[in-house]
Design a protein around this motif. Structure first.
Motif: not given
Length: 401
Positions: A71, A98-99, A105-106, A109-110, A113-114
């Motif tokens: 992040s 993360r993510g 995950d939270e 972070h989606a 993460g992608t």
């Protein structure tokens, strides 16, 4: 992999300066680096600040590692693309994933993460998954990270959750905070032009000092008035000059002068706290405050509402001076140059710049290497015996005097 194994293997390849912002995935590694006495670990207030500090450390001859959550990659992008890229400054990034798609995950972070892999590729940051074994790490450092470093390119290892086994934190405490007060210097209400101040600076500053000028017209005016190997002209990474200066100062015996603007200082105000915490005795931070973004047309900043000198004192600078006029600047610069730092000098100046501004004839990466060669060359014995003083003259010395 044990965090100790990572640090040991990286240290064998020369990586011994760590900075960054914590992530729970990196807790064991951060605990290890923060607890070790044979490497340096510096806490940053933001991931972008960490990139700039590491850049300064590299200019002073260190091999660096910047740690952070993915992040924080958003905070890193500006200095990675406008500091590391034009100056061709390498660093080893250690980012957590993360993510990661398919892993709960939270929600914040989606998206990162992608897109993280594509974002690193777009920023031309070579990257690979963190090796899972010591043998693989050793070969990756030799076969991937080192070639990237020789080309002046950052390299990122991406770590998943559980990459490191637990490590106990034995982090040393910071020393007692410095209590400083703001001293006045000069009584001339006329606000000088920036180029007038820089003329005085060039007359006062020692040939032993490294000078880092913030991006925009400050660096261009400094170059126009006199180009020297001791100058680093920031061509981007607005707000990062003080962090680069911190990285240089902590890793060099040379006196270091940072020339900042009010808009740039405000952009990464947290760096003042980092400087105050780590206390490089050879750093003088000069804030030339014209209350506007001069390079973009003179739009006002919020600087008239901010007391930079009081902020510096609150952040732990050893000596802080609020100067008025050219005589006040000359007196303040001479006094703070003689005093152990970190020190801060705040000077209100007039908006505007020279009508005909030059630009460095050398490309940024050559300016950076010229500056690095200067910084890494041992200062004279006389300068070191004098406490690595910044000033070469007193308050009576100056242009035309």
């Amino acid at each position: 992999m044990q965090a100790r194994e990572f640090v040991d293997i990286a240290q064998q390849q020369g990586f011994d300066f760590y900075t960054g912002v914590p992530c729970s995935f990196l807790t064991p590694l951060i605990n290890e680096t923060a607890s070790r006495q044979d490497i340096d670990y510096l806490i940053s207030t933001s991931e972008g600040e960490a990139i700039a500090i590491a850049a300064g450390a590299w200019l002073a001859g260190r091999k660096t590692v910047v740690m952070g959550q993915n992040s924080g990659l958003g905070n890193m992008i500006n200095p990675l693309t406008s500091l590391n890229h034009p100056f061709r400054i390498p660093t080893l990034l250690l980012l957590t994933w993360r993510g990661e798609p398919g892993i709960r995950d939270e929600p914040q972070h989606a998206l990162m993460g992608t897109v993280m892999g594509r974002l690193l590729d777009l920023a031309e940051v070579a990257n690979a998954p963190l090796p899972s074994t010591p043998a693989h790490l050793r070969s990756s450092l030799l076969d991937a990270v080192e070639p990237a470093a020789r080309g002046g390119v950052p390299f990122a290892f991406v770590a998943k959750q559980g990459a490191f086994s637990d490590t106990v934190l034995r982090e040393p405490a910071f020393p007692t905070a410095v209590k400083s007060s703001v001293e006045p210097s000069g009584m001339d209400p006329r606000r000088p032009a920036r180029f007038e101040v820089l003329e005085w600076l060039l007359a006062l500053v020692s040939d032993e000092a490294a000078i880092i000028a913030t991006t925009g017209k400050c660096g261009r005016e400094l170059h126009t008035l006199g180009d020297r190997p001791q100058h680093l002209y920031m061509v981007g990474a607005m707000g990062s000059a003080s962090a680069v200066g911190l990285g240089v100062a902590l890793n060099s015996n040379r006196p270091v002068v940072v020339l900042d603007g009010d808009g740039a200082a405000l952009m990464r105000l947290g760096t003042l706290a980092t400087i105050g915490a780590y206390r490089p005795s050879n750093l003088l931070h000069v804030i030339l405050d014209n209350g506007v973004h001069d390079s973009t047309g003179g739009q006002k900043t919020v600087a008239p509402m901010i007391d930079f000198a009081a902020v510096g004192a609150a952040c732990g600078y050893r000596h802080v001076m609020r100067c008025e006029g050219l005589d006040g600047f000359a007196e303040g610069f001479a006094r703070l140059s003689e005093a152990p730092g970190p020190n801060l000098l705040h000077l209100p100046i007039a908006p505007g710049s020279l009508a005909k501004l030059g630009r460095p004839g050398l490309p940024p990466f050559e300016v950076a290497r010229r500056f690095a060669a200067f910084v890494q060359d041992t200062p004279s014995a006389a300068a070191q015996q004098a406490g690595a003083r910044v000033a070469g003259g007193g308050a009576g010395a100056g242009p035309g005097r």
